[in-house]
Scaffold this active site. Structure first.
Site, PDB file in Angstrom:
ATOM      1  N   GLU A   1       0.849  -1.190   0.000  1.00  0.00           N
ATOM      2  CA  GLU A   1       0.000   0.000   0.000  1.00  0.00           C
ATOM      3  C   GLU A   1       0.885   1.240   0.000  1.00  0.00           C
ATOM      4  O   GLU A   1       1.858   1.323   0.759  1.00  0.00           O
ATOM      5  CB  GLU A   1      -0.905  -0.002   1.230  1.00  0.00           C
TER       6      GLU A   1
ATOM      7  N   GLU B   1      -2.426  11.280   3.601  1.00  0.00           N
ATOM      8  CA  GLU B   1      -3.440  11.043   4.619  1.00  0.00           C
ATOM      9  C   GLU B   1      -3.483  12.270   5.526  1.00  0.00           C
ATOM     10  O   GLU B   1      -2.458  12.909   5.782  1.00  0.00           O
ATOM     11  CB  GLU B   1      -3.137   9.799   5.445  1.00  0.00           C
TER      12      GLU B   1
END
Length: 548
Positions: free
Chosen positions: A434, A439
């Site tokens: 990933e 974020e």
């Protein structure tokens, strides 16, 4: 069923003491401890735990000496020892009762205990099969951090302690420079035993709470002269911390005779969260403050300041895919599909939202993709939002991924721009890999994170970096990742802030697809502000460039 063993000793050490005073010739009597009794509470759960309880007349303290070379002083006479040799084994333990003036009586006792815990892989990785030296991972950001002692990964990420987020951060603190001289040596002779030596070059870094141990007076954490010489035994045991099983290795190591690793925080017990041939992530709870958990990253390759990862120069001239979001309505079905619902355990993160493909949650208008999280009762959930993905439609290996976006705001929001290995259905996460390009969590309004997840680095153990973007929710910024065979580099507005060294041992060498979403709450998002109503992530464009 626990086994209780009681042994009574009437061993007496002869002691003759004559005290003289010029005036009254008083004889000071020093009493030798007598009637030494020892009980042993042996667990039968395979943990190897034995609780020793010693009592004796005239005793002021007790000492236990174990066959692995460790000793323990217990003024109360009660001490729990974990015996870690696998199988059913018998050990001889010396128990000593001390009276005034240091006089003592002792007893040799035997205990038979079973342990079914072993971690031979950890011993091999720690020692290389012989002897191996570890160092502070000083060139890696966040190599020392602190957070509350709980199972909330949103609060115990390494950047929780802002002083130490940068590479070689301790070198900038004059009182802490001794730390980078440390060498941590783990050794084995049989592949089952484990020992530890700490070469601190004469000084160790102390938490200010423990300055009294070395008669220190500094109000801050500081280096003090301290003798750490000598080989200490290390025992491995199952992890019993609050950290969730999927975020830790499951092994705790205890260093005998009050041994510690690099930073004195009043404990000799370290939980191994992750361990590879060259990297070790440890967690330790501060001795006199059980509310604090510290995190230490070690490396088997000694870092040299100024020789850390350097950005490689790559050119990505070819635009191979983009979505400029110029057509109002639903997102282009040639580029995007959806994840719907709440997944399993809130998409594995205890998230609170229900994802939909409704225009209330996802729409293209005014040249922007808008993903809106709303507070509303829908399908049994309190929030709705959307999660777009290019799975099966637009998937790429390597390149420059560039996204211009303005982020939502509100405590509890968790927007993300990220990529997932396209083989995730047959190569379960984190095996597929990933890449989190961006974020953000609403409670840390000015912080942007980039993170890599892969085996041994899942959950809170991901390789992560933080940068400050003060206008993340009020202005558009360009979030980018440059992904090659040897590096993955992360940028905000073309400012590089994170370099990850890639190679063929990691799963970043195959097709990935892109995901855009706004989650609510969950492991990273945390509690949602009761006043939250709705907020949106707006995306101006998504572009992928590749080499010639």
């Amino acid at each position: 069923m626990k086994t209780i063993i009681q042994i009574t000793s009437y061993c007496l050490l002869l002691f003759l003491a004559v005290g003289c005073q010029d005036d009254d010739n008083t004889l000071e009597q020093i009493l030798v401890p007598q009637n030494l009794e020892v009980t042993m509470d042996v667990t039968d759960d395979g943990s190897g735990n034995v609780t020793f309880t010693a009592t004796a007349d005239n005793a002021v303290t007790y000492r236990f000496a174990f066959p692995d070379g460790t000793t323990a002083v217990a003024p109360s006479g009660v001490y729990t020892k974990r015996f870690t040799r696998t199988g059913l084994n018998t050990y001889q333990v010396t128990v000593m009762a001390y009276g005034q003036g240091g006089v003592n009586s002792s007893r040799l006792v035997e205990v038979t205990v079973e342990s079914d815990f072993s971690d031979p892989e950890a011993i091999e990785l720690l020692t290389g099969g012989g002897s191996k030296t570890w160092y502070w991972a000083a060139s890696e950001p966040n190599h020392l951090g602190v957070g509350p002692n709980n199972d909330d990964p949103t609060q115990n990420y390494f950047w929780a302690y802002f002083s130490f987020t940068e590479p070689f951060a301790l070198a900038d603190i004059p009182a802490a420079t001794c730390a980078y001289d440390d060498e941590f040596i783990f050794s084995t002779t049989t592949g089952e035993d484990l020992t530890y030596e700490y070469d601190n070059n004469g000084a160790s870094f102390f938490n200010r709470t423990y300055a009294s141990v070395v008669n220190g007076e500094s109000p801050d954490d500081s280096c003090y002269e301290f003798d750490t010489t000598g080989e200490r035994a290390v025992s491995l045991a199952p992890s019993e911390s609050v950290v969730a099983a999927e975020r830790k290795r499951g092994t705790t190591m205890t260093i005998s005779n009050e041994g510690f690793i690099g930073y004195y925080i009043g404990t000799n017990e370290y939980e191994i969260l992750s361990l590879t041939e060259n990297r070790m992530l440890l967690r330790a709870v501060q001795g006199n403050d059980q509310g604090l958990a510290w995190y230490i990253i070690l490396t088997a390759e000694k870092p040299v300041q100024g020789s850390g990862p350097q950005a490689e120069e790559d050119d990505f001239p070819n635009l191979v895919w983009s979505d400029e979001f110029d057509t109002d309505g639903a997102p282009d079905p040639a580029n995007w599909t959806y994840d719907l619902g709440n997944g399993q355990v809130g998409w594995g993160n205890n998230e609170l939202q229900y994802y939909t493909d409704r225009s209330e949650n996802v729409v293209v208008e005014d040249g922007m993709l808008k993903i809106t999280a709303q507070r509303e009762n829908y399908m049994g959930f309190d929030f709705t939002s959307a999660r777009l993905k290019s799975e099966g439609l637009q998937e790429f290996t390597f390149g420059r991924y560039e996204i211009r976006a303005k982020l939502p705001e509100g405590v509890g929001t968790w927007p993300a721009i990220w990529m997932l290995g396209a083989d995730y259905q047959t190569n379960a996460w984190p095996g597929a890999g990933e890449i989190d390009i961006m974020e953000h969590v609403g409670r840390n309004q000015n912080e942007i994170l980039s993170t890599l997840h892969f085996p041994e680095n899942s959950g809170a153990n991901g390789i992560s970096e933080m940068t400050t973007v003060e206008t993340a929710s009020s202005e558009f910024h360009v979030y980018a990742a440059e992904w090659t065979e040897t590096q993955i580099r992360f940028y905000v507005d073309d400012e590089l802030y994170h370099i990850f060294e890639n190679d063929d041992t990691k799963p970043f060498d195959k097709d990935f697809f892109m995901i855009l979403n706004v989650a609510m709450g969950g492991n990273l998002g945390g509690d949602v502000d009761p006043a939250f109503s709705e907020s949106a992530m707006e995306v101006d464009y998504v572009r992928v460039y590749q080499r010639d």
